[in-house]
Every structure is written in structure tokens, then in C-alpha cells.
Enzyme design. Structure first.
Site: not given
Lengths: 644, 644
Positions: B292, B380
Site C-alpha cells: 500500500d 481499508y
């Protein structure tokens, strides 16, 4: 058999506490005074009136209780059968009230059950296992005075140039190290200088070690290895008023009226035993491998909590009631505090970045209910928190502070420190070694998912799979496989990062709409294992730390992981022994045991009082709810917040 | 080389934050607006003015930056040499301001260094390693629109009966799985139905998987395995105002004016990479093994914090500034919040039970300073906390919430669920499988105990000793042995409960009065290990998770655990590669790396939004102070507390 709630337990919390969460917001800030109450619930502790009645009944049973030759070491509610408690509803009559008493009479251990209504002792077991009840405060005070009567001891102290008025002696438990100390209650004695300090723990009189017969009040053995310098008291003061600092604060007050669902999760949870082995095998230190719950009791050593500091301003306090060695009720105020906590964290959040124009930024603050108790087992302070989140999660935290158990040394600098001295631990102040030790706290967690039956323990294994070439561009992945533990030995578990499991307690007869069994999972936090050899006497008695997780078939008598009569016990009545019976635990009423541990290598920052360290574990719903139970909680708005 | 603070880092905190602790109590509740500021400190982020100047300089360097054919993917301060920063004092002139820029031009990756004063590009590295810079929001938006132009895609969607107006497509990174996707920037496409919901994450259109060329904006590959029922949106709403509940609250406001000492502990600490592999090797899912930080950036995905809910009322907010793909400054308000926390815990306590008549009950409340940032990497949400205690302890916490990445399935009950479907993870709602996955967050912790030199990494081993018969009544104990890591390979560490160590970072040239070296220790919390095979492409790129702890020699260019150009990289520039050089790390300037992980097996409670889960680790002083540094803090008194 026994349930000595306020005597050995750090904190016993029934699920009913969860329901308190719903009502606390609107109740007034009164303190619960069990002393003044009649029992209202089958599990309410004995009242003052009931304790007095037990005493009267015992005096009729054995004149020793009247004359004082029989001593009460612990007295608590003998809990009704679990099925009766579960069936009981508000408004029903209470089940018969009974007390369980641990007593010593003529050198023998007695486990007595007293029926309050009939006024009869319904059972009196004499020496049911090896070992003795927890010490009384009288035992401790009397034993600590024994050295002063000894010519040899006084000569040793005099040779060290220490006036006896400066002396204070404490009483570390003797443990069990073979047959030569069996058949009598013995205790060790270690002395300190309290000259110019209340923090005598930092001033050990090293090299002088005594063993005392607690009933005869005489010295059995005295070892004098010659004087070691007594550390100075410089900088050991910790009381406010002897130091100057200022702190300005605004403080927290949080209330929330959300409630969970009224379904059973846990019938009872408590710290069953603490095992604290020190890592110095030398004379005077080898025996230091304490079982704080079974030797001293976490209840009797719990002092009143300090308002505004041990618990926040919005806390409610609950008193405790104990029985004295003679059976008189003793009130301990502020034993437990309850408060709502808002630590600034979120219950859930999501910011949406992929839906242009929606500007979704949703966040919900986290508010929890905390129940807290703190005990001071001599030098060490342990705080036990049971924290309940609105999403059903239960977090148990143990925090340790207080004073180290330190060892005197002739040295004041690590450069000069002999190799043998350094073996025990680091030099943390002049002439002071912080002896390396471990802490293990074993919790009894009587989980009942929806009912005290039909519960199973499922090991949810994450297993690495190797993919054959050509099947995927991946070569490996983790696959979940579930293993239902059939018997107790299937549930003896050593945690490993490299062989990961989730640990589910489920009720296969209660299924969600999707067909998943209702359950909770144990979520371990940071942990440490006991690495002592299994044939080492402390580890034989502390065998309940051989695994971090155990699951046993519910048995009313299996409450104390090291045995009911722990003092000087030989490890014959431990969780390891019960679990090795290998009873069936599938679709049964089962009990989860979890041990939380930490190794402690002291450092200078731990002198003269240790900054708090904490460790925790969680019990978390897993398919217990149909979906996220706190989806609908409201955000905080400025207008909802109290104006200060 | 690079330090793209606000581009890839969750949160960068210099030790100077510790000093803020001293002053915040009395400062007014203003918001820091870096946009309006001149830089005051050598490490201050680029200002709006500076970003504009960089853009101008770049346009002169390469006309593509003016025309828009060259794209800026990241721009941040190019930090001055560490020694210059350390020597710098308030009032000194700032070192030359430089910017580092990651850009794409003609399909090639550029790493540019721009000197603001001279107005020159001082270096321009083209494709220094395999891989591409983090994606821009333009990349993501453009790629997500590509499917709609495809006849084949539209036919597939039509066959599923889904109007294209209900579609939303997201762009999971492609990872790297061999040579066939090399030489061009590719991305995966996964689509969802947003009909009747903003929580489209819970409505995957399963069985339709696309790969897109990001620069040509065309489909490379489309796989259609046939329709799978799209889960209904029932119960997935999470925004306030669409649900009704009430909560009554009083809230926290805490301030404290205590300060720590002004000695160096950590030069810089930040989340260097997040690795999130999913455990489904099938088509459309094998590539989901996200990085990420290196693929999307933790800075660009950080949305403004929600006052009163993400952070408490007493929080201060700090804005962030980014550069757009064209080099324009973009202000992101409320990127970071700072607040003092009082959670109701103690800093230390002791109740004395062995000194009759003294009534010693001393307890001190704990107040900490928290710096927080939260990013939403698509579904998320990660919240990063850096918490500073008054005793010098630094606690880093990662909290995860937001939406699961779910997989569509034809099934609505576990009884009917096929074995193959169940492989991916549990059924958590009708037609919704929560795919099992891991999270690993690797932290770069540039520890400098007292100075950026003379630091060593010491493994403090607790070794079980067997005692020969007759030497002691004990048979075993733990002995502390210290091992100084000579080279980087000595510091590649896999944690184990059964082989316990403390991990000390010490400066042997700075000794306490007792001769102990000043130090800090890393205290891991609960953790999980990556168990993927080392030859699996995601693990090759995520090789920085092969150990939980690493210590490397300080090297300015080694900031990003997976490499600076992570997108589609082949794992050739990772922490594992650097560490395998095995440089000397004894008495050097060294960097500690720690990876915190958790396995995530979803459950019903995670639907439609996940209750926050958190994990943490600590950096704790060990012989850094001469004794407990908070011995003298004052207790709370009622009169000190604000009256509400």
C-alpha cells in the site's frame, strides 16, 4: 469445591457486568456497600451478617474456632451449582446460601462447607491434598518477628552494624523443594533496613537467610554468608509531599447508554494463579518462585484504590468484605472501581476516496466499561482490568508496578561487578542488583456461549499450501482448516507465530442465519513462556504454565490452577494433572485457561519504583452476532459534549 | 536518495515532537497551516511556494513537465544530510532546500533532485531500478474508466443484468508475477455494484477480471468465468443519518506540562511499507498482494481526520501539502492530529501493606501525547499512532478498520458452500466470502541514542541453565547473556517465545554513573509472521517480512523496505537485499526495522464495516535514565481538575 472470590481472586466478573453497562449512565454516583446489603443475586459475596453467622456455626462445630486455636484462612461464598445460578431470575428466591472456609486446626488443613440456613457444617475435609491454605496476615506478622528473638540472628545483624530498630523483615513463601520441609508450615525470612526510608525494598540485608516454622514460631535454619553493603536510601522516596513537581490537568468523564445483547458469553472469569519465579539459584534466593494467589491471596493484599489516580474521576467504587482469622467481617473500602473509558480511539471508521462527490468520512469514537482491582503482594503491585467494549469484545489487562525484589551486592559499578553477581541480573543502583524474574498470570475463563452446555473448542489453523506449477501465478497461500478438540489433551496449546491458529469457543447448536456457529475467540497478546525444566520444583508446582492455553471439562472443584491448598503443595493438584485426565470436551460445558507472561530483566528506570508495564488478551465475538453490532452507534457532535 | 514524507509515509515523527509535549499545555488551540508557513526547520515539508517553484524548475528541465506529458507521481523534501540536521540549531540558517521528485516520462521512471536556490535539477536518474513510482489519482481514475469502453466487458456486464450506471470499478495493483507484464505499467480492475449503497465493497461482481495497460489505457486481458450472484446491499449502510441510535456522553480533555529530557532517541520513524497478501490463488485474486505504501501511498490516501470522533476534542490538527501530477500544491486539511491522552491508567503505583501505620497508597495517573494520521487505501482504513509517555516510552500503534475485500459466491449458507469456495475464507453475509489475508506493516526506526554514531544492537538472551545436582535446590533458571551484533546478518531476527531475547539499541560511549550503556529496547507486541514461500512472487517483493527485526547500517537511500520504485518491482531493492550485504553495524549509525503483522480470518462481525483492531510495539528506555524519570510527578487532586 471452593470459590474464594475475594480471597484469592484478582477480579471475578460475571457477564452481568455487561448489563451494568446499559444502566450506569443514568445511575447516581453512589458507592456499592455490600456490607450493608442483603444478598440479591445467587453469586453475591457473603455479607457481614452471613460472615458472623458462619463464625457462630463453626464455633459449634469445633471449639477451636471459639478458643482461637482453629484459624480461618479464607472464607467466601460457596457458589450454588452453576445450573441453579443460570436458571435463577430476578424475583426468584435465592438458592441456599453456603460458605466455604479454609482453616488450620492442630496443624491440619480443613476445607469446610457451612450451610447458613440449617446452621450446619455439611462437610469438613481434612488434608484433602498436600499443602496449606493461603497465609493470614497474622501468619505474616508473627513470622516476621521471629528473627528478633534469635541470639544468632541478632549477632549477625550486629556484626553488620545495623541497629535492630532499623530492621524490617518480610516473609517470602517457602515453596516446595522436597521432603525435608514437609509436614510443617515453613516460611522464609528476608530482612531490610528501613533507616531513612519507607522504600525498604531497595535496602536488602543480603547474605542472611532464615527459614522459620510458622506454627512453632521458631527458626529452623539460619544461613549467614557474611555482610554485603546495604544500599543507601538516596533517591528512593516516592511519596508525594517529599518531592516537588506540578501538573495541570483537565479530566475525563464519559458516559454511554448503549447496551449489548443479553446472551451468555462467560459464566465467570478470574485470575486463578500468579507464578513469579526468580532466576537466582543461590542460597536465600532459590526458593523465590512465588504463587501469589495461592500463598498470599490477591484479595487480602488488595488495598483501597486511590481515587483520581488509580481510577478516573467518573469511577464508581465497590467495597469488599473479608473474614478475619477469627471469623469477624472486615470491610475493605474501594476494592473495585468501575468506569467508562474514552481514550480517544475509534470503534470503527471509513473515509471513502473512490466515490467522487460523496465526501464520506464516517468515524465512531470508542467508549468502554472498565472494572479494576489492584493488589499489592508485598513489593509488587498488580492491577487487573476487565474491559468491555460495545462490540462485545472483552479485554483483560494485567499491569505491574511497585518495587523490584532486589539483591544486595558489594559493587557500585558494572566494571567491577563479579561474573557471579552479574548472573542474577543487572546493576540498577549502587549495591543493588535487580534479579531477573518471570511473571505468569493464569486466567480461569468459564466461557458459556449461549448456555453452559454444547460448547466446543475449535482450533482454526492457518496452513501454508504449496501450489503445483501452472495452477496459479502464486506459489503458496494460507488455507484455513478447522479442528474440533475432542479431548483435553487436544487443547494443550503452546503458541507459535510459525504455526498460527485462531482459538474459537463455539456453540454448534446455535447457528447464525448463514449457518456459522455462534462463538468467541481468544486473542492472545504479547506473551512469554516459562522455560524452566519440568522437573524443577517450582515448575512442578507451576505446571499450569506448561502451556499457554488449556481447555478443561467444567468441574466445580477445578478453580485454582495450582490447587486449592497451594502453600507448600507438591504440584499434585494442578491444571496439568486435571487436563491429563483427557476428558471429552466436545459439545460440553468447558473452561478455557489462558496464561499471560512476561520476562523481566530490570533496568535503572525500575529504581526505586517501576513504571507500569502492562499485557493483555482479548475475548472477541466471532459469528456471535449476525453482523457488526455497533454499525448504528452515533458519532459525537459538539452539542452532545459537556461544556466545561 | 528519497524521502517522500507526505507521499508514502503514514507518519513521520522526529524526536522534536517530544519537546512539543512540554509546550502544548499552554499553547492556544490553533491549527498548524504548513501551507502558509515558511520552513523553520531543516526537515519542514515543502511549502506551497516551494512546490510551485519546483514545478517551474522542472518545466525548464524537460518541456514534458510544461506540456503535461511528464507526470509527477511524488514530490517531497529531499532531506539534508543527517549530520547537517543534527548540528542545526534554532536561529541557524536552513541548509539548502531541495526537492525529490518521482516522475514518469515516455514510459520511464525518473528520480529527480531539484535545488530550489540555484533553480537547477541536480540529478535525474532514469529507471535506476525495476519498477514504477506510486500511482497518481489520475492513474486510478483513468484506469477505472477503461472497462466501459470495451464491447466485451459491456457484454459481460449486460449478461449479468447490471446496468452500467450501477457499476463502479476499482484498481487493485498488479504486483509482479513474471516477465509477461514487464516493460509497461499494468493494473487490475475489479468492479462492484453501487446500486442502493455507498458500501459497494460488499457487492463484488465476481468472476470478471481485467488487466489494463495504464499508459495506453486499454484492456490487455479479460477473463469472464460467468456470473456469480451480486450480494444484496441489505444492512450495509454505515453513514450517520441513515440509522437511528442515541448516545449520551461527557468527554475527555487532558493537559499536562511535564517534559522529557532533550537527548536524542530517534532521528526519524515511519511506516515504510504495508504488505497485504490475500489467500486466494485463483484468477482475479492471485495478484492481490498489496504494497500500500509503494503502490498507492499512505500520504495521498490520507483523508482529513474527523474532529471529535477520529481524535478527541482537545486535539490539534496539522494540514498536509502534496503536489498534484502537474506539480500544483494541494492542501489536505486535518492530516495529523496531536492530543494529550488520559485513558484512566497509572504511570506507577504502590500500596504498602508491610509498614503498619504508614498508610502508604501512592498512585500516579498516566498522561501521554498522541500524534495520529489515518489513511484509506481504498477499502481499508489504517490509523497510525505515535504515543509518547512521560517516562520516555514511545508506543506505535496501527489500527485497522474500513471494509473487507470480499469475494462473491453463489451460496447463502455454509451448509451449501462448496469446498473450493470455503477455501478462500468464511461466509460472512449472503453471497459474500471474506477472503483470508495478512497485514504486515514494516517500520523504519532510525534510532540515534544520544548521537547518530556509536550505536550498537545488543541481543539480550535469556538462556535456560541446567544446574548440576547438589548445587541448588533448583534444577534450572534463566541467565542473561548479551550478544553484540557485529554485522547486519547478526541482526536478522525471527521472534520466538521459546528463545526469548530483549533487543537493545545502546550507545556504549554514553554510560550511566553505574557504567551501564545508555539505551532503548524494542518491545514487540502481539505479532504474526508471513508464511508464504520465499520463491512466491509476493514474498520476493515482500522479503522485508522474512524477519520481524532487522538492523542496517544507516544509508540515506535505504528508506523504503520494498524499494523506492515499488510499483511492479521485482523485489531487487528490498531490505532483505540491503541486509544481505552484511555491513558492520557495531558502533555505527544504525537503523532498526520492525514488522508488525496480523492474520485476518474474517467473521460476520466484520460485515459491513470492521470494528477497529489494533496492534502495537514499544520503544522503551533501558538504562537511558539514571533512575525512574517520573518518580517526581504529582498525583491528581480534586482541586486541580477542571470543574464541569
Amino acid at each position: 469445591m471452593a470459590d474464594l472470590l475475594f480471597h484469592r481472586i484478582a477480579l471475578t466478573l460475571l457477564l452481568s457486568l455487561l448489563f451494568l453497562f446499559a444502566t450506569f449512565g443514568s445511575s447516581s454516583r453512589t458507592r456499592f456497600k455490600y456490607s450493608l446489603e442483603k444478598p440479591h443475586h445467587p453469586l453475591d459475596p457473603l455479607t457481614s451478617h452471613e460472615i458472623k453467622r458462619v463464625r457462630t456455626i463453626l464455633s459449634g462445630h469445633d471449639s477451636g474456632f471459639g478458643s482461637g486455636s482453629a484459624i480461618i484462612h479464607a472464607m467466601a461464598l460457596d457458589e450454588p451449582e452453576k445450573q441453579r445460578v443460570v436458571r435463577w431470575k430476578k424475583g426468584d428466591r435465592l438458592p441456599p446460601r453456603r460458605a466455604e472456609v479454609l482453616a488450620m486446626s492442630n496443624g491440619e488443613s480443613h476445607v469446610l462447607t457451612v450451610d447458613l440456613k440449617s446452621g450446619r457444617v455439611v462437610s469438613d475435609l481434612v488434608n484433602p491434598t498436600f499443602g496449606y491454605p493461603i497465609l493470614t496476615m497474622n501468619d505474616i506478622v508473627a513470622a516476621s518477628q521471629v528473627p528478633f528473638k534469635s541470639v544468632e540472628f541478632n549477632r549477625s545483624i550486629e556484626a553488620r552494624g545495623i541497629p535492630s530498630s532499623d530492621l524490617i523483615c518480610i516473609t517470602p513463601a517457602a515453596g516446595w523443594f522436597g521432603p525435608d520441609e514437609e509436614g510443617r508450615r515453613v516460611i522464609k525470612i528476608q530482612c531490610f533496613s528501613k533507616k531513612d526510608t519507607v522504600n525498604f525494598y531497595m535496602r536488602p540485608i543480603e547474605g542472611l537467610y532464615l527459614t522459620v516454622d510458622m506454627d512453632k514460631l521458631e527458626i529452623i535454619k539460619i544461613v549467614d554468608n557474611g555482610p554485603v553493603p546495604v544500599p543507601k536510601s538516596t533517591g528512593t522516596e516516592y511519596r508525594h509531599g517529599f518531592l516537588n513537581e506540578t501538573v495541570h490537568i483537565d479530566r475525563a468523564s464519559v458516559r454511554d447508554s448503549k447496551t449489548g445483547e443479553a446472551r451468555s458469553v462467560m459464566y465467570k472469569g478470574f485470575a486463578s494463579e500468579l507464578f513469579v519465579p526468580y532466576m537466582d539459584p543461590g542460597e536465600g534466593w532459590y526458593s523465590k518462585a512465588f504463587m501469589d494467589a495461592g500463598e498470599f491471596g490477591l484479595g487480602p493484599t488488595s488495598m483501597p484504590l486511590v481515587p483520581l489516580n488509580d481510577c478516573p474521576r467518573n469511577a464508581y467504587y465497590i467495597d469488599g468484605i473479608f473474614a478475619s482469622p477469627k471469623g469477624d467481617p472486615i470491610l475493605q473500602p474501594n476494592m473495585i472501581c468501575l468506569f467508562e473509558r474514552y481514550a480517544g480511539d475509534t470503534s470503527w471508521r471509513h473515509s471513502e476516496i473512490l466515490l467522487p462527490g460523496t465526501n464520506i468520512r464516517e468515524s465512531r469514537a470508542k467508549v468502554t466499561l472498565v472494572a479494576r482491582m489492584a493488589c499489592s503482594v508485598g513489593n509488587y503491585d498488580y492491577t487487573f482490568d476487565w474491559e468491555f467494549q460495545m462490540d462485545g469484545l472483552i479485554r483483560v489487562t494485567v499491569a505491574a508496578s511497585g518495587m523490584l525484589m532486589v539483591k544486595g551486592t558489594p559493587y557500585t559499578n558494572v566494571q567491577d561487578l563479579g561474573e557471579k553477581e552479574a548472573d542474577s541480573g543487572p546493576l540498577i543502583s549502587e549495591n543493588v542488583i535487580g534479579v531477573v524474574h518471570d511473571h505468569f498470570i493464569t486466567f480461569h475463563l468459564d466461557i458459556d456461549i449461549d448456555e453452559p452446555a454444547n460448547n466446543s473448542f475449535v482450533k482454526v489453523h492457518l496452513e501454508k499450501q504449496r501450489l503445483p506449477p501452472g495452477e496459479s501465478r502464486r506459489k503458496s497461500y494460507l488455507k484455513v482448516k478447522k479442528y474440533v478438540a475432542k479431548t483435553e489433551k487436544d487443547a494443550q496449546i503452546k503458541l507459535s507465530m510459525y504455526d498460527p491458529y485462531e482459538f474459537h469457543l463455539v456453540n454448534p447448536t446455535r447457528r447464525s442465519r448463514l449457518g456459522n456457529p455462534a462463538g468467541y475467540k481468544l486473542v492472545p497478546g504479547a506473551n512469554a513462556a516459562s522455560l524452566l525444566d519440568h522437573d524443577d520444583p517450582p515448575q512442578i508446582r507451576g505446571a499450569f504454565t506448561n502451556n499457554q492455553i488449556w481447555v478443561t471439562r467444567y468441574n466445580r472443584s477445578e478453580q485454582w490452577a495450582g490447587g486449592l491448598l497451594m502453600y507448600q503443595s507438591r504440584g499434585e493438584d494442578t491444571l496439568q494433572v486435571w487436563s491429563d485426565r483427557d476428558r471429552s470436551i466436545e459439545n460440553e460445558d468447558i473452561v478455557l485457561w489462558y496464561t499471560l507472561g512476561f520476562h523481566h530483566v530490570p533496568c535503572q528506570e525500575d529504581f526505586p519504583i517501576m513504571p507500569t508495564i502492562a499485557a493483555s488478551f482479548e475475548l472477541k465475538p466471532v459469528n456471535f452476532f449476525e453482523s457488526n453490532p455497533i454499525l448504528g452507534i452515533t458519532p459525537f457532535f459538539e452539542k452532545d459534549l459537556q461544556v466545561c
